[in-house]
Design a protein around this motif. Structure first.
Motif, PDB file in Angstrom:
ATOM      1  N   MET A 419       0.668  -1.110  -0.065  1.00  0.00           N
ATOM      2  CA  MET A 419      -0.128  -0.071  -0.260  1.00  0.00           C
ATOM      3  C   MET A 419       0.821   1.085   0.020  1.00  0.00           C
ATOM      4  SD  MET A 419      -3.128   0.730  -0.217  1.00  0.00           S
ATOM      5  CE  MET A 419      -3.424   2.603  -0.811  1.00  0.00           C
ATOM      6  N   HIS A 420       1.931   1.201   0.658  1.00  0.00           N
ATOM      7  CA  HIS A 420       2.989   2.469   0.802  1.00  0.00           C
ATOM      8  C   HIS A 420       3.397   2.741  -0.580  1.00  0.00           C
ATOM      9  CE1 HIS A 420       5.232  -1.083   1.099  1.00  0.00           C
ATOM     10  NE2 HIS A 420       6.533  -0.384   1.055  1.00  0.00           N
ATOM     11  N   ARG A 421       3.657   1.727  -1.519  1.00  0.00           N
ATOM     12  CA  ARG A 421       4.145   2.101  -2.733  1.00  0.00           C
ATOM     13  C   ARG A 421       3.058   2.448  -3.827  1.00  0.00           C
ATOM     14  NH1 ARG A 421       7.598  -3.083  -4.778  1.00  0.00           N
ATOM     15  NH2 ARG A 421       8.162  -1.602  -6.046  1.00  0.00           N
ATOM     16  N   TYR A 422       1.713   1.900  -3.592  1.00  0.00           N
ATOM     17  CA  TYR A 422       0.769   2.274  -4.310  1.00  0.00           C
ATOM     18  C   TYR A 422       0.197   3.701  -4.162  1.00  0.00           C
ATOM     19  CZ  TYR A 422      -0.285  -2.245  -6.409  1.00  0.00           C
ATOM     20  OH  TYR A 422      -0.277  -3.469  -7.092  1.00  0.00           O
ATOM     21  N   GLU A 423       0.286   4.155  -3.047  1.00  0.00           N
ATOM     22  CA  GLU A 423      -0.300   5.284  -2.536  1.00  0.00           C
ATOM     23  C   GLU A 423       0.341   6.667  -3.119  1.00  0.00           C
ATOM     24  OE1 GLU A 423      -0.598   7.675   2.112  1.00  0.00           O
ATOM     25  OE2 GLU A 423       0.597   5.818   1.879  1.00  0.00           O
ATOM     26  N   ARG A 424       1.563   6.636  -3.719  1.00  0.00           N
ATOM     27  CA  ARG A 424       2.002   7.790  -4.159  1.00  0.00           C
ATOM     28  C   ARG A 424       1.307   7.870  -5.645  1.00  0.00           C
ATOM     29  NH1 ARG A 424       6.662   4.237  -4.535  1.00  0.00           N
ATOM     30  NH2 ARG A 424       7.346   3.833  -6.657  1.00  0.00           N
ATOM     31  N   PHE A 425       0.584   6.991  -5.948  1.00  0.00           N
ATOM     32  CA  PHE A 425      -0.151   7.050  -7.499  1.00  0.00           C
ATOM     33  C   PHE A 425      -1.795   7.447  -7.093  1.00  0.00           C
ATOM     34  CE2 PHE A 425       3.446   4.623  -8.261  1.00  0.00           C
ATOM     35  CZ  PHE A 425       4.129   5.197  -9.175  1.00  0.00           C
ATOM     36  N   CYS A 426      -1.978   7.724  -5.936  1.00  0.00           N
ATOM     37  CA  CYS A 426      -3.355   7.968  -5.724  1.00  0.00           C
ATOM     38  C   CYS A 426      -3.628   9.277  -5.195  1.00  0.00           C
ATOM     39  CB  CYS A 426      -3.919   6.990  -4.456  1.00  0.00           C
ATOM     40  SG  CYS A 426      -3.654   5.206  -4.953  1.00  0.00           S
ATOM     41  N   HIS A 427      -4.493  10.057  -5.738  1.00  0.00           N
ATOM     42  CA  HIS A 427      -5.045  11.164  -5.275  1.00  0.00           C
ATOM     43  C   HIS A 427      -5.496  11.389  -3.739  1.00  0.00           C
ATOM     44  CE1 HIS A 427      -5.461  11.493  -9.685  1.00  0.00           C
ATOM     45  NE2 HIS A 427      -5.031  12.980  -9.661  1.00  0.00           N
ATOM     46  N   VAL A 428      -6.177  10.276  -3.344  1.00  0.00           N
ATOM     47  CA  VAL A 428      -6.850  10.007  -2.039  1.00  0.00           C
ATOM     48  C   VAL A 428      -6.511   8.528  -1.791  1.00  0.00           C
ATOM     49  CG1 VAL A 428      -8.658  10.116  -0.464  1.00  0.00           C
ATOM     50  CG2 VAL A 428      -8.371  11.795  -2.292  1.00  0.00           C
ATOM     51  N   ALA A 429      -5.981   8.388  -0.496  1.00  0.00           N
ATOM     52  CA  ALA A 429      -5.696   6.892   0.100  1.00  0.00           C
ATOM     53  C   ALA A 429      -6.160   7.150   1.561  1.00  0.00           C
ATOM     54  CB  ALA A 429      -4.198   6.472  -0.265  1.00  0.00           C
TER      55      ALA A 429
END
Length: 452
Positions: A419-429
């Motif tokens: 999740m910490h790696r996907y988070e930077r590609f999300c506008h909101v997490a």
């Protein structure tokens, strides 16, 4: 009668019949016109003024009959055959008005005294069923129960047979009075608190963890499904009212001049610039593995219940591979659709990278700059390649990427979580593990489509 009407309005509101201050004023004016003599006319006039749907009419009828109906007061019978009365009781009974009414069997006076005592005891403020016994005792105390108990105790100690018999009759009258008080409080609970227990239960369910161990009880599941649909309807009502909003202070010169041509060029009608509110276009991608399936079911229920304000809704589900579930959701009820999806792709090893690859190969054209992508999952990919490049591609093509993770943020990045790696590609997490959190996040999504 004004106080009685206000209490009646409060009972209606407790039964989820919405009454605004303006409607309450209209109801007072209506009652002033039709009066109270004709019960049917009085009821129909109030119903026409206050009830706004067939469901509210049913609730109005039930509350009206409960509120304005008085059961006959069951007092002890006046005077027994041997003639014992107030004069046969101990001397302190002469000072007790309640003792006189009980020994006389004066039902109407007792009923009136009970209603007055109920006002002093604030019985109508009851909110929980656990308050009934306490409020019953408080009501009786306001009527003078303590005096009656002292008189009965004194009569028991007397050696006079007539006094003892009168004490026994007063004791029977006291028990009958206690039963009437209990019924009265029960009616008040039905009027003012019947819905409060249900509302309290729904508040607890709104905060219940969706991935709790042991799953969700079937009874709770049904209540939560109904709660989700009401939440969605509330948001739909709020965000579907106006499709245009004015830019306050921004004059639309062209339209103002055009409308003023009929007045010789005098700008009588001022037109301000408006901007159309877009309807959201949503793509939902849901992990339906065992730990997330319940959350996915409620998310899809929520989104599919927003048909009034959502322009387009595409739903996809994955475990080991990804499939479109629009057809499944159209053919089955939402409550059973997840089970159908699990039959097709369930019980596989979760692979987020392979699922993103399936989506980009087959459905990437579903995303454009007007689309909000909502991903629900715990981002635990069993140490497989998470394919961050594919999520970056989805981010670039979409209006926004929102990731809802049922796990606490402290778990993100632990073990096989990426999740910490996907988070930077999300506008909101955000963590989303309750219905209350889900409602708040979906409302935030709808709000982004309204220009500020």
């Amino acid at each position: 009668m004004q106080t009685a009407l206000e209490d009646f309005f409060r009972a209606l509101r407790a039964a989820d019949v919405r009454i605004s201050p303006a409607e309450a004023i209209d109801a007072h004016h209506t009652v002033a016109l039709v009066g109270f003599e004709d019960r049917v006319l009085f009821k129909d006039a109030l119903c026409a003024t206050l009830a706004k749907s067939a469901e509210e009419v049913d609730r109005f009828d039930r509350i009206f009959e409960t509120f304005f109906t008085r059961d006959s007061f069951q007092a002890a019978p006046p005077s027994a055959e041997d003639g014992e009365g107030l004069e046969d009781l101990p001397p302190e009974a002469e000072q007790s008005e309640l003792a006189r009414m009980l020994m006389d069997g004066d039902a109407s006076a007792l009923a009136q005294a009970m209603e007055e005592a109920a006002d002093r005891a604030q019985v109508s403020q009851i909110r929980l069923s656990t308050q009934r016994s306490r409020l019953t005792r408080k009501l009786l105390e306001e009527m003078g129960l303590s005096e009656i108990e002292r008189i009965i105790a004194a009569a028991r100690k007397s050696e006079d047979a007539r006094t003892e018999a009168a004490g026994l009759r007063l004791e029977a009258a006291r028990k009958a009075l206690s039963q009437e008080a209990s019924r009265y409080v029960e009616r008040q609970h039905e009027l003012y608190a019947a819905e409060s227990g249900k509302n309290l239960r729904e508040d607890l369910l709104a905060r219940k963890a969706l991935n709790s161990e042991g799953g969700i009880d079937p009874v709770d599941q049904a209540m939560m499904q109904a709660l989700v649909k009401r939440m969605a309807k509330r948001l739909a009502d709020r965000y579907s009212r106006r499709r245009h909003v004015a830019w306050t202070g921004h004059l639309d010169v062209r339209r103002t001049l055009r409308k003023s041509m009929g007045y010789g060029g005098m700008p009588f009608d001022i037109v301000f610039k408006t901007k159309k509110i877009e309807k959201p276009s949503i793509v939902a991608i849901c992990d339906v593995s065992k730990s997330v399936a319940a959350a996915a079911q409620f998310l899809l229920t929520f989104l599919y219940s927003l048909n009034e304000v959502v322009d387009r809704m595409e739903a996809f589900a994955f475990s080991g591979r990804m499939i479109s579930v629009n057809a499944v959701l159209d053919e089955h009820r939402i409550e059973t659709a997840i089970l159908e999806v699990l039959k097709q792709i369930g019980f596989q090893q979760t692979d987020y990278g392979k699922s993103l690859e399936d989506f980009c190969e087959q459905h990437l054209d579903q995303i454009d700059r007007h689309t909000t992508v909502i991903i629900l999952g715990d981002a635990r990919s069993n140490y497989a390649d998470p394919r961050l490049d594919l999520l970056a591609t989805i981010q670039k093509r979409s209006r926004a990427v929102i990731w809802l993770n049922p796990e606490p943020e402290s778990y993100w990045g632990q073990g096989d979580s990426v999740m910490h790696r996907y988070e930077r590609f999300c506008h909101v997490a955000k963590q989303c593990n309750t219905l209350a959190q889900l409602e708040r996040i979906i409302e935030d999504v709808l709000r982004t489509y309204i220009p500020h």
